[in-house]
Motif scaffolding. Structure first.
Motif, PDB file in Angstrom:
ATOM      1  N   ASP A  69      13.824  17.824 -40.269  1.00  0.00           N
ATOM      2  CA  ASP A  69      15.000  18.496 -40.821  1.00  0.00           C
ATOM      3  C   ASP A  69      14.684  19.339 -42.053  1.00  0.00           C
ATOM      4  N   GLY A  70      13.411  19.431 -42.395  1.00  0.00           N
ATOM      5  CA  GLY A  70      13.028  20.256 -43.520  1.00  0.00           C
ATOM      6  C   GLY A  70      13.346  19.648 -44.865  1.00  0.00           C
ATOM      7  N   ALA A  71      13.813  18.418 -44.874  1.00  0.00           N
ATOM      8  CA  ALA A  71      14.173  17.768 -46.126  1.00  0.00           C
ATOM      9  C   ALA A  71      12.933  17.477 -46.952  1.00  0.00           C
ATOM     10  N   PHE A  72      13.143  17.269 -48.214  1.00  0.00           N
ATOM     11  CA  PHE A  72      12.069  16.973 -49.142  1.00  0.00           C
ATOM     12  C   PHE A  72      12.650  15.889 -50.043  1.00  0.00           C
ATOM     13  N   PRO A  73      12.918  14.695 -49.465  1.00  0.00           N
ATOM     14  CA  PRO A  73      13.717  13.694 -50.168  1.00  0.00           C
ATOM     15  C   PRO A  73      12.988  13.106 -51.377  1.00  0.00           C
ATOM     16  N   ASP A  74      13.765  12.715 -52.384  1.00  0.00           N
ATOM     17  CA  ASP A  74      13.209  11.936 -53.489  1.00  0.00           C
ATOM     18  C   ASP A  74      12.938  10.538 -52.948  1.00  0.00           C
ATOM     19  N   ALA A  75      11.671  10.207 -52.771  1.00  0.00           N
ATOM     20  CA  ALA A  75      11.305   8.912 -52.198  1.00  0.00           C
ATOM     21  C   ALA A  75       9.817   8.711 -52.404  1.00  0.00           C
ATOM     22  N   ASP A  76       9.381   7.467 -52.281  1.00  0.00           N
ATOM     23  CA  ASP A  76       7.943   7.176 -52.337  1.00  0.00           C
ATOM     24  C   ASP A  76       7.464   6.473 -51.079  1.00  0.00           C
ATOM     25  N   ALA A  77       8.368   6.376 -50.098  1.00  0.00           N
ATOM     26  CA  ALA A  77       7.965   5.832 -48.806  1.00  0.00           C
ATOM     27  C   ALA A  77       8.773   6.505 -47.710  1.00  0.00           C
ATOM     28  N   LEU A  78       8.100   6.781 -46.614  1.00  0.00           N
ATOM     29  CA  LEU A  78       8.736   7.319 -45.413  1.00  0.00           C
ATOM     30  C   LEU A  78       8.438   6.351 -44.276  1.00  0.00           C
ATOM     31  N   VAL A  79       9.453   6.012 -43.494  1.00  0.00           N
ATOM     32  CA  VAL A  79       9.225   5.204 -42.296  1.00  0.00           C
ATOM     33  C   VAL A  79      10.048   5.784 -41.161  1.00  0.00           C
ATOM     34  N   THR A  80       9.510   5.708 -39.945  1.00  0.00           N
ATOM     35  CA  THR A  80      10.252   6.243 -38.804  1.00  0.00           C
ATOM     36  C   THR A  80       9.779   5.610 -37.506  1.00  0.00           C
ATOM     37  N   GLY A  81      10.662   5.610 -36.547  1.00  0.00           N
ATOM     38  CA  GLY A  81      10.288   5.232 -35.199  1.00  0.00           C
ATOM     39  C   GLY A  81      10.094   6.452 -34.318  1.00  0.00           C
ATOM     40  N   ALA A  82      10.321   7.645 -34.909  1.00  0.00           N
ATOM     41  CA  ALA A  82      10.270   8.879 -34.128  1.00  0.00           C
ATOM     42  C   ALA A  82       8.838   9.359 -33.916  1.00  0.00           C
ATOM     43  N   ALA A  83       8.579   9.909 -32.750  1.00  0.00           N
ATOM     44  CA  ALA A  83       7.306  10.584 -32.500  1.00  0.00           C
ATOM     45  C   ALA A  83       7.430  12.035 -32.960  1.00  0.00           C
ATOM     46  N   GLY A  84       6.294  12.677 -33.143  1.00  0.00           N
ATOM     47  CA  GLY A  84       6.301  14.108 -33.452  1.00  0.00           C
ATOM     48  C   GLY A  84       6.419  14.450 -34.917  1.00  0.00           C
ATOM     49  N   LEU A  85       6.544  13.451 -35.775  1.00  0.00           N
ATOM     50  CA  LEU A  85       6.557  13.678 -37.218  1.00  0.00           C
ATOM     51  C   LEU A  85       5.270  13.127 -37.813  1.00  0.00           C
ATOM     52  N   ALA A  86       4.601  13.933 -38.624  1.00  0.00           N
ATOM     53  CA  ALA A  86       3.415  13.480 -39.359  1.00  0.00           C
ATOM     54  C   ALA A  86       3.866  13.175 -40.790  1.00  0.00           C
ATOM     55  N   LEU A  87       3.980  11.890 -41.095  1.00  0.00           N
ATOM     56  CA  LEU A  87       4.450  11.463 -42.418  1.00  0.00           C
ATOM     57  C   LEU A  87       3.300  11.550 -43.408  1.00  0.00           C
ATOM     58  N   LEU A  88       3.564  12.177 -44.574  1.00  0.00           N
ATOM     59  CA  LEU A  88       2.525  12.326 -45.596  1.00  0.00           C
ATOM     60  C   LEU A  88       2.869  11.537 -46.850  1.00  0.00           C
ATOM     61  N   ALA A  89       1.890  10.803 -47.369  1.00  0.00           N
ATOM     62  CA  ALA A  89       1.964  10.225 -48.714  1.00  0.00           C
ATOM     63  C   ALA A  89       0.826  10.863 -49.498  1.00  0.00           C
ATOM     64  N   ARG A  90       1.191  11.591 -50.585  1.00  0.00           N
ATOM     65  CA  ARG A  90       0.183  12.363 -51.320  1.00  0.00           C
ATOM     66  C   ARG A  90      -0.210  11.655 -52.612  1.00  0.00           C
ATOM     67  N   ALA A  91      -1.479  11.805 -52.992  1.00  0.00           N
ATOM     68  CA  ALA A  91      -1.958  11.074 -54.166  1.00  0.00           C
ATOM     69  C   ALA A  91      -3.201  11.714 -54.754  1.00  0.00           C
ATOM     70  N   ALA A  92      -3.416  11.425 -56.054  1.00  0.00           N
ATOM     71  CA  ALA A  92      -4.668  11.774 -56.721  1.00  0.00           C
ATOM     72  C   ALA A  92      -4.922  10.657 -57.737  1.00  0.00           C
ATOM     73  N   ASP A  93      -5.369   9.525 -57.273  1.00  0.00           N
ATOM     74  CA  ASP A  93      -5.637   8.260 -57.989  1.00  0.00           C
ATOM     75  C   ASP A  93      -4.673   7.159 -57.568  1.00  0.00           C
ATOM     76  N   CYS A  94      -3.390   7.498 -57.321  1.00  0.00           N
ATOM     77  CA  CYS A  94      -2.461   6.504 -56.797  1.00  0.00           C
ATOM     78  C   CYS A  94      -2.924   6.093 -55.395  1.00  0.00           C
ATOM     79  N   VAL A  95      -2.284   5.045 -54.866  1.00  0.00           N
ATOM     80  CA  VAL A  95      -2.739   4.480 -53.594  1.00  0.00           C
ATOM     81  C   VAL A  95      -1.875   4.994 -52.444  1.00  0.00           C
TER      82      VAL A  95
END
Ligand SMILES: [Zn+2]
Length: 228
Positions: A69-95
């Protein structure tokens, strides 16, 4: 070669891939838009899925995208049961932490000092449980190690009061935090099997590190997606 690490896992509803990028891509919010755009295009091409980013705020909010949906939600975790989405968690020292359920749900979590202290990984696990996820496994991506992540004594005490496994000492003998050990403790307490991808972001020049490179640091990403 887009990824530093890439593995695939058979699940009930297809195949899940888990991957981590390195310094060859910069996915940071401060990256040149053309550079970040190229990185996202490369991830889209490699995964065959739509990259889904969150605006990471060192909190415990878990967002459940149900489409690109093009959203850019304020969150630190993404979870889904949907296929076709590549969930990203970005970091530079964090885990960056990737979660995969045998039942097919996936998750991507950004766990920094505040996220570990406040429990963003347990929050993501609870949300996956609510979605009916069973048989969870986790991949813990490259992050700053406990021998490098120096913090003031009071800060170590504050975080270790919540997550004792984080208490550490630098290689030069000063107070430190081992965020990876904290995340592992949180995952294991929930019965989740943990795989460590390894690599200290501060020590390995092939990885992005805020402690080493300061405000100019780029961001690597953990990426998880399901293919039916
Ligand atoms: Zn280190």
């Amino acid at each position: 070669m887009t990824f530093l690490f890439h593995d695939t896992v058979p699940v009930a509803t297809g195949t899940v891939s888990v991957a981590f990028t390195d310094r060859r891509l910069d996915l940071g919010d401060n990256a040149d838009p053309a550079v970040r755009g190229a990185a996202l295009a490369e991830i889209a091409a490699e995964t065959g899925a739509t990259p889904y980013l969150m605006h990471q705020v060192h909190g415990t909010a878990v967002h459940v995208p149900d489409g690109a949906d093009g959203a850019f939600p304020d969150a630190d975790a993404l979870v889904t049961g949907a296929a076709g989405l590549a969930l990203l968690a970005r970091a530079a020292d964090c885990v960056p932490v990737l979660l995969v359920a045998d039942s097919g749900e996936v998750g991507a979590v950004h766990a920094g000092r505040e996220g570990v202290r406040r429990g963003v990984v347990p929050a993501a696990l609870r949300r996956l449980d609510e979605l009916g996820a069973t048989g969870l496994r986790a991949w813990v991506g490259p992050h700053i190690c406990g021998a490098c992540y120096e913090v003031p004594e009071e800060m170590r005490a504050e975080v270790a009061a919540e997550v004792p496994a984080t208490a550490a000492t630098t290689s030069w003998g000063t107070p430190a935090l081992d965020l990876g050990a904290g995340v592992r403790a949180q995952l294991e307490a929930a019965g989740v099997a943990v795989a460590e991808v390894g690599g200290c972001t501060r020590e390995d020049e092939a990885l992005h590190s805020h402690r080493r490179d300061g405000a100019a640091a780029g961001r690597l990403a953990g990426v998880v997606w399901r293919t039916p």
